[in-house]
Design a protein around this motif. Structure first.
Motif, PDB file in Angstrom:
ATOM      1  N   ALA A 108       7.873   1.200  -1.034  1.00 18.30           N
ATOM      2  CA  ALA A 108       6.635   1.701  -1.627  1.00 18.30           C
ATOM      3  C   ALA A 108       6.131   2.932  -0.879  1.00 18.30           C
ATOM      4  O   ALA A 108       5.605   3.873  -1.494  1.00 18.30           O
ATOM      5  CB  ALA A 108       5.574   0.601  -1.608  1.00 18.30           C
ATOM      6  N   MET A 109       6.303   2.956   0.425  1.00 18.77           N
ATOM      7  CA  MET A 109       5.893   4.133   1.199  1.00 18.77           C
ATOM      8  C   MET A 109       6.757   5.342   0.839  1.00 18.77           C
ATOM      9  O   MET A 109       6.243   6.463   0.713  1.00 18.77           O
ATOM     10  CB  MET A 109       5.969   3.824   2.694  1.00 18.77           C
ATOM     11  N   CYS A 144       0.092   0.875  -1.482  1.00 19.17           N
ATOM     12  CA  CYS A 144       0.545   2.215  -1.105  1.00 19.17           C
ATOM     13  C   CYS A 144       0.082   3.260  -2.117  1.00 19.17           C
ATOM     14  O   CYS A 144      -0.253   4.398  -1.756  1.00 19.17           O
ATOM     15  CB  CYS A 144       2.059   2.242  -0.955  1.00 19.17           C
ATOM     16  N   LEU A 169       2.086  -4.855  -2.287  1.00 16.72           N
ATOM     17  CA  LEU A 169       2.392  -3.804  -1.321  1.00 16.72           C
ATOM     18  C   LEU A 169       2.575  -2.461  -2.015  1.00 16.72           C
ATOM     19  O   LEU A 169       2.126  -1.422  -1.519  1.00 16.72           O
ATOM     20  CB  LEU A 169       3.644  -4.178  -0.520  1.00 16.72           C
ATOM     21  N   ASP A 170       3.224  -2.477  -3.178  1.00 15.62           N
ATOM     22  CA  ASP A 170       3.395  -1.240  -3.928  1.00 15.62           C
ATOM     23  C   ASP A 170       2.042  -0.699  -4.393  1.00 15.62           C
ATOM     24  O   ASP A 170       1.751   0.502  -4.257  1.00 15.62           O
ATOM     25  CB  ASP A 170       4.310  -1.476  -5.120  1.00 15.62           C
ATOM     26  N   LEU A 189      -3.488   3.834  -1.278  1.00 12.93           N
ATOM     27  CA  LEU A 189      -3.604   4.571  -0.022  1.00 12.93           C
ATOM     28  C   LEU A 189      -3.287   6.046  -0.228  1.00 12.93           C
ATOM     29  O   LEU A 189      -3.949   6.920   0.352  1.00 12.93           O
ATOM     30  CB  LEU A 189      -2.675   3.964   1.027  1.00 12.93           C
ATOM     31  N   ALA A 190      -2.292   6.344  -1.048  1.00  8.74           N
ATOM     32  CA  ALA A 190      -1.955   7.743  -1.325  1.00  8.74           C
ATOM     33  C   ALA A 190      -3.150   8.453  -1.961  1.00  8.74           C
ATOM     34  O   ALA A 190      -3.459   9.617  -1.617  1.00  8.74           O
ATOM     35  CB  ALA A 190      -0.739   7.813  -2.239  1.00  8.74           C
ATOM     36  N   LEU A 222       0.307  -0.592   9.308  1.00  8.94           N
ATOM     37  CA  LEU A 222       0.323  -1.300   8.029  1.00  8.94           C
ATOM     38  C   LEU A 222       1.062  -2.615   8.192  1.00  8.94           C
ATOM     39  O   LEU A 222       2.183  -2.650   8.699  1.00  8.94           O
ATOM     40  CB  LEU A 222       1.007  -0.440   6.962  1.00  8.94           C
ATOM     41  N   HIS A 248       5.413   6.569  -2.576  1.00  9.27           N
ATOM     42  CA  HIS A 248       4.045   7.063  -2.736  1.00  9.27           C
ATOM     43  C   HIS A 248       3.510   7.876  -1.550  1.00  9.27           C
ATOM     44  O   HIS A 248       2.536   8.621  -1.730  1.00  9.27           O
ATOM     45  CB  HIS A 248       3.094   5.886  -2.971  1.00  9.27           C
ATOM     46  N   LEU A 249       4.118   7.726  -0.374  1.00  7.03           N
ATOM     47  CA  LEU A 249       3.494   8.285   0.835  1.00  7.03           C
ATOM     48  C   LEU A 249       4.407   9.207   1.637  1.00  7.03           C
ATOM     49  O   LEU A 249       4.021   9.665   2.718  1.00  7.03           O
ATOM     50  CB  LEU A 249       3.016   7.134   1.746  1.00  7.03           C
ATOM     51  N   LEU A 307       7.567  -2.841   1.449  1.00  7.10           N
ATOM     52  CA  LEU A 307       6.572  -1.885   1.937  1.00  7.10           C
ATOM     53  C   LEU A 307       7.218  -0.533   2.218  1.00  7.10           C
ATOM     54  O   LEU A 307       6.673   0.520   1.835  1.00  7.10           O
ATOM     55  CB  LEU A 307       5.890  -2.409   3.194  1.00  7.10           C
ATOM     56  N   CYS A 308       8.371  -0.535   2.862  1.00 11.22           N
ATOM     57  CA  CYS A 308       9.032   0.737   3.163  1.00 11.22           C
ATOM     58  C   CYS A 308       9.438   1.463   1.874  1.00 11.22           C
ATOM     59  O   CYS A 308       9.331   2.700   1.788  1.00 11.22           O
ATOM     60  CB  CYS A 308      10.242   0.500   4.067  1.00 11.22           C
TER      61      CYS A 308
END
Length: 410
Positions: free
Chosen positions: A319-320, A396, A392-393, A399-400, A382, A323-324, A316-317
């Motif tokens: 992917a963030m 994200c 998860l990827d 979400l972006a 999240l 993308h985020l 998750l981190c």
């Protein structure tokens, strides 16, 4: 004879109003609880363990044997405070050299949430002040909403935080020291010592809600508030800490087995409140929990749980970051189930973002539901434990896109 006109039906009698506290809730919670019905949705909004990690076969065998050998304990009514053998086991498991616990220090609850509800019944009156670690766990806020408390936010990480002033005059203080829900923060040792010292000095009850105790990925466990309190007065425990735990994250939430560890007079009061709540927790669940602890089942499955969730936290981190990073700020948690993020653009209202996110096929938890006043609209929680890395990827990425739409609308 002429036909007689049918009499008009009587006006229905007015029914009493629903309780006033129902109007003080938030509609965001119902939105993300209903989101599970959306096809193809990726849910990052809940705090759910992965069902694939539940030891179903082992529990099925234990259940069959337990019902045959202990039908009364499994299928009948049981003692209100819980099965004595399970209370003994929890007391022994939580005891240390300087912390002496017996079954008189333990109440078995129907999940961790019941402990929060019972504390509200025992300690609160309208307008009572709760000193609460901020942001605060949504479930606790929901449990105490009927009592209409006033909240005193505790920003433990803020320089100059005065624990004594925060606790003085409060009915109780509420903390989640291990990987706080929602922030994922691990409260450092010195802050723990300060809280415990303030509880002893002021006489204020101090709740230590500890559902994520076993979910340490990168850091060694720190002493519990209960441990630090017990060390101040060695012997049978009678201090101000009310420690709450459960098997939901280390075994399975469906058993609904939690516990409260506290001074005997608090346990007695909570047991009286439990009598009017559910009379007793499930006997079958209690016997299963006891056997799972006696046979070491919880310990055997723990390495797989930790490895799976560690990988998903990292995924998750990553992917963030991919993308985020331009839209959110966050810190990588060392345990627990959540990443807490803050919007970099003040125009981003995360209540509105939730609705855009659902339209893009991803669910989040906005920060307003973790604020007793509902005013914080710039953060989001999240979850990383439920979904595999590839989901998860994708979440994200979705979400972006949703954030870009929300900002364009703003």
């Amino acid at each position: 004879m002429p036909a007689t006109a049918a009499a008009a039906p009587p006006e229905p009698a007015a029914r009493p109003d629903f309780a006033e506290w129902l109007g003080r809730g938030n509609d965001v919670t119902s939105v993300f609880l209903a989101a599970g019905q959306i096809p193809g949705l990726i849910n990052l909004g809940g705090g759910l363990p992965d069902p694939a990690l539940f030891p179903a076969e082992e529990l099925a065998l234990l259940a069959a044997e337990a019902i045959r050998s202990q039908p009364q304990d499994c299928l009948g009514y049981g003692p209100i405070p819980g099965l004595p053998a399970l209370r003994d086991r929890i007391a022994a498991r939580a005891s240390t050299e300087s912390l002496q616990l017996t079954r008189e220090n333990v109440l078995i609850t129907s999940g961790g949430m019941q402990g929060l509800d019972l504390v509200g019944r025992v300690l609160m009156h309208p307008g009572a002040v709760i000193a609460a670690q901020s942001p605060a766990y949504l479930g606790a806020l929901d449990a105490w909403r009927p009592h209409d408390p006033a909240y005193r936010p505790m920003l433990l990480e803020r320089p100059g935080f005065d624990a004594h002033a925060a606790l003085a005059g409060a009915q109780f203080a509420y903390t989640v020291p291990n990987f706080s829900n929602p922030s994922g923060r691990l409260v450092p040792l010195e802050e723990r010592r300060t809280l415990v010292a303030a509880a002893h000095e002021t006489g204020t009850w101090l709740i230590e809600d500890d559902p994520y105790a076993v979910l340490h990925y990168d850091a060694a466990p720190l002493p519990r508030l209960l441990d630090l309190s017990g060390a101040q007065a060695p012997g049978p425990y009678a201090g101000p800490v009310i420690h709450m735990g459960s098997l939901s994250k280390e075994l399975t939430p469906g058993l609904r087995i939690g516990w409260v560890i506290a001074a005997p007079e608090m346990i007695a009061a909570l047991a009286l409140a439990k009598q009017g709540a559910d009379m007793c927790s499930s006997g079958l669940s209690q016997v299963l929990a006891l056997r799972a602890l006696e046979t070491g089942l919880a310990e055997r499955i723990r390495p797989r749980i930790l490895e799976t969730y560690r990988q998903r936290r990292d995924a998750l981190c990553a992917a963030m970051r991919a993308h985020l990073a331009e839209q959110l700020d966050w810190q990588r948690p060392v345990g627990g189930m959540f990443v807490w993020a803050r919007a970099r653009d003040a125009r981003l209202d995360t209540d509105r973002l939730l609705r855009h996110a659902l339209q893009h096929g991803v669910c989040i938890s906005p920060s307003s539901v973790f604020d007793p006043e509902g005013r914080d609209r710039g953060g989001l929680r999240l979850n990383f434990t439920l979904n595999p890395p590839e989901k998860l990827d994708e979440a994200c990425l979705r979400l972006a896109r949703a954030i870009r739409v929300a900002l364009a609308e703003a």
